[in-house]
Motif scaffolding. Sequence first.
Motif, PDB file in Angstrom:
ATOM      1  N   SER A 165       5.419   4.612   9.808  1.00  0.00           N
ATOM      2  CA  SER A 165       6.367   3.946   8.910  1.00  0.00           C
ATOM      3  C   SER A 165       6.129   4.329   7.455  1.00  0.00           C
ATOM      4  O   SER A 165       7.078   4.472   6.681  1.00  0.00           O
ATOM      5  CB  SER A 165       6.266   2.424   9.080  1.00  0.00           C
ATOM      6  N   CYS A 212      12.066   5.217  11.438  1.00  0.00           N
ATOM      7  CA  CYS A 212      12.498   4.110  10.578  1.00  0.00           C
ATOM      8  C   CYS A 212      13.385   3.106  11.308  1.00  0.00           C
ATOM      9  O   CYS A 212      13.648   2.025  10.773  1.00  0.00           O
ATOM     10  CB  CYS A 212      13.264   4.650   9.368  1.00  0.00           C
ATOM     11  N   SER A 269      13.058  -1.146  11.718  1.00  0.00           N
ATOM     12  CA  SER A 269      11.876  -1.455  10.910  1.00  0.00           C
ATOM     13  C   SER A 269      11.692  -2.956  10.712  1.00  0.00           C
ATOM     14  O   SER A 269      10.573  -3.431  10.499  1.00  0.00           O
ATOM     15  CB  SER A 269      11.952  -0.757   9.545  1.00  0.00           C
ATOM     16  N   TRP A 293      11.365   0.450   1.221  1.00  0.00           N
ATOM     17  CA  TRP A 293      12.248  -0.074   2.270  1.00  0.00           C
ATOM     18  C   TRP A 293      13.423  -0.821   1.644  1.00  0.00           C
ATOM     19  O   TRP A 293      14.574  -0.683   2.088  1.00  0.00           O
ATOM     20  CB  TRP A 293      11.437  -0.986   3.177  1.00  0.00           C
TER      21      TRP A 293
END
Length: 496
Positions: A308, A379, A382, A414
């Motif tokens: 991530s 991704c 997430s 993010w």
Amino acid sequence: MKNYIPLNQNNLSKLKNRLKVPTYERSPIKIGVVHIGVGGFHRAHQAYYLHQLHEQFGATDWGICGIGLREADRKIYTIFKKQDSLYSLIIKHPNGEINSEVIGSILDFDFGVDAPEAVVNRMAHVDTKIVSLTITEGGYNFNPSTGEFDFENKDIQHELKNPNEPITVYGFLTAALRKRRDENLPAFTIMSCDNIEHNGDVARKMVLAFARRQDPELAEWITQEVSFPNSMVDRITPVTTPEDIAYLVDTYAVQDEWPVTCEPFIQWVVEDNFSNGRPELEKVGVQFVPDVKPYEKMKLRLLNAGHSVIGILGAIHGHNTINACMEDPLFVTYLRAFMDTEASPVLDEVKGINLESYKDSLEERFANPNIKDSVARICSESSAKLPKFLIATIHENLESGGNIKLATLIIVAWCYYHDKTIDEKGRPIEIIDAQTSELHKAAKLTNQDPLAFIKQESLFGNLAQNERFASTYSSLVKNVYKTNNIKKIMEQLLTE
């Protein structure tokens, strides 16, 4: 290529001179494992291990029946019916070597959307010893912040009122366990193989929460009779591409409509806690231990969180694949710094594992130029992954006074990712997340309130109220939004 041969049971004898095919007879094997969620990972991992057990030791009680419970599973169901549940596994090594073989351990596939009764009967059958799960983090139906079961789910509400009309994994599991109890059959083991810390404990908590609301007497029986072993699973398995299908046609003249590709590395660590027997998978390299938690935490906090870390940063910068990120020296340095200074300090002792060697191996695996795992896949979802992989590490470092800045940048990135939805090259970012709408709305408020994104308590808990985190996060938000250059911020953090 002309004259290709479709992959199915009848054609195996024609294929054996072209590529490796099962040498064991499949028809006499009993179905001992029912597996819900037959994605690429299951086929590269659990099904591969059982295939090896059949090949080397003739495990006649341990065939697999795949189960699909969602409309999205119709494609694999249709293909598996056509191919007699056979598929090809393409193992891609870093040096360019490729090994391909046909896997035969999955013997059948039932589709719960069309035939729910058949699925319940399959799970309830006396031969079924284990029901295993790869239903993704989001499939467990819990609130990421509280960890409690979500009873607001409309399908769950339907099942509570209509126990004989299962829709979700919980409706099917309880229906099958009720049938076994009523027929005086021993319970099956429920074995989670998903990337959730303490996955067996989570599965147990969720199943019992549902069962207590639906049928308290059954819940008591499950408490006494059903085992939920924790397990740690590991094998990088990217999404199958049209090129993978073409490779089999061009190289072996074999038509497989849904092969699987993976890396050579494979690992499975499982607690030896089963209700009704288990296959002797230790013969093919599976490690059975009294307590899987230290191994599980190591893998989730280093491999999954590491994925991530570079995936979200890579998406913003414009890298398309994980190996492309690893060809960028700054990304490699950032990843290792995160693993060394923020993830490793909160891990427990892991017996038999050299942590530095493990981290070295992760760098090598991520960099495999032949896997080309997409940043979009890493991704995806997430909102289900980060609370368990990354945000938990932030919480622990806040409690211990450890470093948090490298992980905090990932949360900022993010937010930026959901706010801008384009990378630094101006190209749209492919966002796949069940909570995309909510994430986008919260991210869009960042200009008005720098903490807006982390005020989503279902994901972040009380992080917005933590003075140290809020200060670090706000400062990074300001810098990222000002520079619009994620690599510049990465460099600044590494030199501080």
